[in-house]
Structures are given as C-alpha cells and as structure tokens.
Motif scaffolding. Structure first.
Motif, mmCIF file in Angstrom:
data_model
loop_
_atom_site.group_PDB
_atom_site.id
_atom_site.type_symbol
_atom_site.label_atom_id
_atom_site.label_comp_id
_atom_site.label_asym_id
_atom_site.label_seq_id
_atom_site.Cartn_x
_atom_site.Cartn_y
_atom_site.Cartn_z
ATOM 1 N N GLY A 1 8.011 -3.324 6.131
ATOM 2 C CA GLY A 1 9.448 -3.129 5.968
ATOM 3 C C GLY A 1 9.797 -1.856 5.228
ATOM 4 N N ASP A 2 8.832 -1.259 4.536
ATOM 5 C CA ASP A 2 9.066 -0.001 3.821
ATOM 6 C C ASP A 2 9.196 1.137 4.830
ATOM 7 N N ARG A 3 10.152 2.032 4.581
ATOM 8 C CA ARG A 3 10.357 3.163 5.483
ATOM 9 C C ARG A 3 9.981 4.495 4.833
ATOM 10 N N GLU A 4 9.630 4.465 3.554
ATOM 11 C CA GLU A 4 9.376 5.715 2.841
ATOM 12 C C GLU A 4 7.898 6.103 2.853
ATOM 13 N N LEU A 5 7.004 5.165 2.533
ATOM 14 C CA LEU A 5 5.581 5.478 2.439
ATOM 15 C C LEU A 5 4.821 5.236 3.742
ATOM 16 N N ARG A 6 5.381 4.409 4.621
ATOM 17 C CA ARG A 6 4.663 4.116 5.862
ATOM 18 C C ARG A 6 4.326 5.365 6.668
ATOM 19 N N PRO A 7 5.259 6.334 6.863
ATOM 20 C CA PRO A 7 4.884 7.535 7.623
ATOM 21 C C PRO A 7 3.722 8.294 6.987
ATOM 22 N N LEU A 8 3.667 8.320 5.638
ATOM 23 C CA LEU A 8 2.562 8.993 4.968
ATOM 24 C C LEU A 8 1.249 8.279 5.245
ATOM 25 N N PHE A 9 1.248 6.950 5.166
ATOM 26 C CA PHE A 9 0.027 6.199 5.462
ATOM 27 C C PHE A 9 -0.445 6.457 6.891
ATOM 28 N N GLU A 10 0.502 6.464 7.827
ATOM 29 C CA GLU A 10 0.131 6.687 9.225
ATOM 30 C C GLU A 10 -0.508 8.057 9.422
ATOM 31 N N LEU A 11 0.067 9.076 8.784
ATOM 32 C CA LEU A 11 -0.508 10.424 8.885
ATOM 33 C C LEU A 11 -1.886 10.490 8.251
ATOM 34 N N MET A 12 -2.041 9.860 7.082
ATOM 35 C CA MET A 12 -3.331 9.895 6.397
ATOM 36 C C MET A 12 -4.429 9.293 7.261
ATOM 37 N N THR B 1 -4.678 10.233 -8.249
ATOM 38 C CA THR B 1 -4.418 11.643 -7.965
ATOM 39 C C THR B 1 -4.370 11.797 -6.454
ATOM 40 N N TRP B 2 -3.803 12.900 -5.987
ATOM 41 C CA TRP B 2 -3.747 13.117 -4.549
ATOM 42 C C TRP B 2 -5.138 13.253 -3.941
ATOM 43 N N PRO B 3 -6.099 13.936 -4.579
ATOM 44 C CA PRO B 3 -7.461 13.944 -4.016
ATOM 45 C C PRO B 3 -8.071 12.554 -3.932
ATOM 46 N N GLN B 4 -7.787 11.679 -4.904
ATOM 47 C CA GLN B 4 -8.303 10.314 -4.829
ATOM 48 C C GLN B 4 -7.711 9.555 -3.650
ATOM 49 N N ILE B 5 -6.411 9.752 -3.410
ATOM 50 C CA ILE B 5 -5.771 9.081 -2.273
ATOM 51 C C ILE B 5 -6.359 9.601 -0.961
ATOM 52 N N ALA B 6 -6.568 10.913 -0.874
ATOM 53 C CA ALA B 6 -7.180 11.486 0.329
ATOM 54 C C ALA B 6 -8.579 10.929 0.547
ATOM 55 N N ALA B 7 -9.334 10.757 -0.537
ATOM 56 C CA ALA B 7 -10.687 10.207 -0.420
ATOM 57 C C ALA B 7 -10.654 8.755 0.054
ATOM 58 N N LEU C 1 -4.386 -0.089 -3.518
ATOM 59 C CA LEU C 1 -4.093 0.850 -2.444
ATOM 60 C C LEU C 1 -5.254 0.915 -1.458
ATOM 61 N N GLU C 2 -6.461 0.832 -1.965
ATOM 62 C CA GLU C 2 -7.635 0.850 -1.073
ATOM 63 C C GLU C 2 -7.621 -0.343 -0.125
ATOM 64 N N ARG C 3 -7.315 -1.519 -0.648
ATOM 65 C CA ARG C 3 -7.244 -2.698 0.217
ATOM 66 C C ARG C 3 -6.142 -2.555 1.258
ATOM 67 N N ALA C 4 -4.991 -2.042 0.834
ATOM 68 C CA ALA C 4 -3.866 -1.899 1.762
ATOM 69 C C ALA C 4 -4.205 -0.945 2.899
ATOM 70 N N LEU C 5 -4.866 0.170 2.582
ATOM 71 C CA LEU C 5 -5.242 1.122 3.631
ATOM 72 C C LEU C 5 -6.266 0.514 4.584
ATOM 73 N N ALA C 6 -7.094 -0.384 4.061
ATOM 74 C CA ALA C 6 -8.111 -1.024 4.905
ATOM 75 C C ALA C 6 -7.529 -2.124 5.783
ATOM 76 N N GLU C 7 -6.381 -2.676 5.388
ATOM 77 C CA GLU C 7 -5.757 -3.764 6.135
ATOM 78 C C GLU C 7 -4.347 -3.333 6.543
ATOM 79 N N PRO C 8 -4.201 -2.691 7.701
ATOM 80 C CA PRO C 8 -2.888 -2.151 8.102
ATOM 81 C C PRO C 8 -1.768 -3.182 8.106
#
Length: 306
Positions: A150-161, A213-219, A291-298
């Motif tokens: 339901g979030d519209r702000e961070l979802r596009p960033l997750f999709e791009l990542m 940090t942003w590098p941690q999120i990218a990793a 955040l790691e779990r969320a990225l692993a479970e779309p």
C-alpha cells in the motif's frame, strides 16, 4: 468489547491498522471523507478533520483514539499546519469533551528536526498542541519512514533496487531508519493493551539499532537479487533545482507537491537514526520485519496480486 476511534483510516497505515483492530476483537469507529459501508466491527463516520460534528461522532463512546491522519504533501506551511497541527487540536478537543480516556498521536521522526521542512515543523506543532492543552493520558509515537503493501513512496525504490539500480537522493554518508507497517501496527496494538504508557515521544524502528547507510542498503539488495546493484547518487544541486521548480509549478496549478525544498532538506539530513529502547521497555514490543527480510519477501512490500 472496547471501542477504538481512528482517523486516517483510509490511508496507508490506517488501512492496515483497521483490519488488525477487527481481528483483535475491537470495535472501530473510523473517519472517512467518502461514503463507505459498515462491516461487523467497523462503523464509518463521514467527515474530515475540519468537521467538528463528525469528530464528535467519531469519538463518542470510544475508549481510545488513534490519530493517524496527516498531510505529507503541501505547497506552503499553512497547508501542513491546518491538517497536522490544527486538525490534531480538533481531534483531541473532541476526545476530551466526550471523556475519551486514552489518546495516541502518530507523529513522525521528522518532528525532532522542525527547522528542516514545513512538514517537520507542523508535526512538532501537533505534538505541542497536546502540551498546550494539557491533554490527559496521551502517547506520541514517532516512526521513521514506514513502508509495506500500500506504500507509494518506497515501493518504486525497492523495485529499482531489485532490478539492479539504486538512485540515492539522501546524504551520501547519511544513516536512516525504517519500519514495516505491520510492525508499527503491532506497536499500536501493544499500546492498546497498555494505554497508560506515558507521553513519550516514543521512537521506533525495525531493529537495526544503528540504522542503514546507502551502501549497506545496496549490499542487501545485491544479495537478494544475487547480482550487482548500481548506485546512482543524485547531485544535491540538481535535487534542489527540481524541488524549486516543482514547488513553483504546483503553486501555479494548485497541485500538492511531494518534492519541495523542505523535502530535500529531509532527504539530505545526515542522521535519521532512532532508539527502540524506551518503547520496547514500556510496551514489551519488538519489531520482526527487518529490511533484509522485506527485500527477500516481496509480499512484504508489494500490493497483493502484483
């Protein structure tokens, strides 16, 4: 059966909260600007934060009020203040007049940095309204960025990542915290079990005590997609130029802009870390979705059916 009044019930957080309240056995009185059909345990009250009669109906008979409604977009400070500060005042005035015992204000971590933006200043002003009027048995939550279905702000960033690209609008060496909407809702349910928790404000995050940090999120994203993630830092001068142009255009067209100079200030702020210690001790609550779990479970951040 206890009755809970909810503002912002049709928004991102409220639309997750109300079904959770139903499942937990509460009766819910929820504010809405559009006609909606009642369910077995949710009674909809037609009106907005500017409608004192609707607010009186909303809180009549309620044991607790959870104030989720707020403005995140606006072309001037007055727009934010009318909803975030004056709206809060009207909600809690109605609650006091009807004898509601316990009040929860869903504020924002931005409230601790009011000089950054109109939004941050208005959220701090909302908290100040409670002090100025001596509201009894009130609790303030200050969540950081909230995400989930339901979030519209961070979802596009997750999709791009997860496609291998990560645009970075924040401070290059900044640290930030986040919280999943389901964990935030669980914290609210924990508060309902112990509503005389104290004022706070209580900060809460997903369990990453030192933030990200942003590098941690990218990793994290690279590990989830099993491939490289290209970081694309966006120049601050470009962001500020776009923000000024967007604000001018919004004022000409009557739109409510998201990217403004104040929003850039928030994005570039170097330290959005916060501390879970106080709320965990007060409510016996712990987050479960990193955040790691969320990225692993779309399914934890995509809308159902996607």
């Amino acid at each position: 059966m206890r009755c809970v009044a909810v503002t912002g019930a049709t928004g991102f957080i409220g639309s997750v909260l109300c079904p959770a309240l139903e499942r937990a056995g509460y009766r819910v009185q929820a504010l809405t600007r559009r006609e909606r059909r009642d369910s077995e345990r949710i009674h909809w009250i037609r009106g907005g934060l500017d409608d004192r009669q609707a607010l009186k109906s909303l809180v009549t008979g309620a044991d607790c009020v959870i104030h989720c409604a707020g403005a995140v977009r606006g072309a001037d400070y007055e727009s934010f203040h009318e909803i975030n500060a004056a709206g809060t005042q009207r909600v809690f005035e109605a609650a006091r007049s009807e004898g509601c015992a316990h009040l929860l204000l869903l504020s924002s971590l931005a409230a601790r940095e009011p000089a950054l933006s109109w939004y941050a200043r208005s959220k701090q002003a909302a908290e100040q309204e409670l002090d100025d009027h001596g509201t009894p048995s009130v609790t303030i939550f200050r969540p950081p960025a909230v995400y989930g279905p339901g979030d519209r702000e961070l979802r596009p960033l997750f999709e791009l990542m997860l496609r291998g690209i990560m645009p970075i609008a924040g401070a290059p060496k900044g640290r930030l915290t986040v919280i999943h909407v389901h964990d935030l809702v669980q914290a609210i349910l924990a508060w309902l079990r112990r509503p005389a928790t104290g004022r706070g404000p209580f900060e809460l995050h997903d369990g990453a005590a030192d933030g990200y940090t942003w590098p941690q999120i990218a990793a994290l994203a690279a590990r989830m997609r099993q491939g490289r993630v290209l970081s694309l830092p966006l120049p601050e001068t470009l962001l500020r130029a776009l923000a000024r142009s967007n604000l001018m255009l919004a004022r000409c067209t009557g739109r409510t802009p998201m990217l403004t100079p104040g929003k850039v200030n928030e994005l570039r702020h170097p330290d959005w870390r916060c501390d879970n210690t106080a709320i965990s001790a007060a409510l016996d609550w712990q987050p479960t979705i990193t955040l790691e779990r969320a990225l692993a479970e779309p399914g934890l951040w995509r809308d159902p059916g996607q």
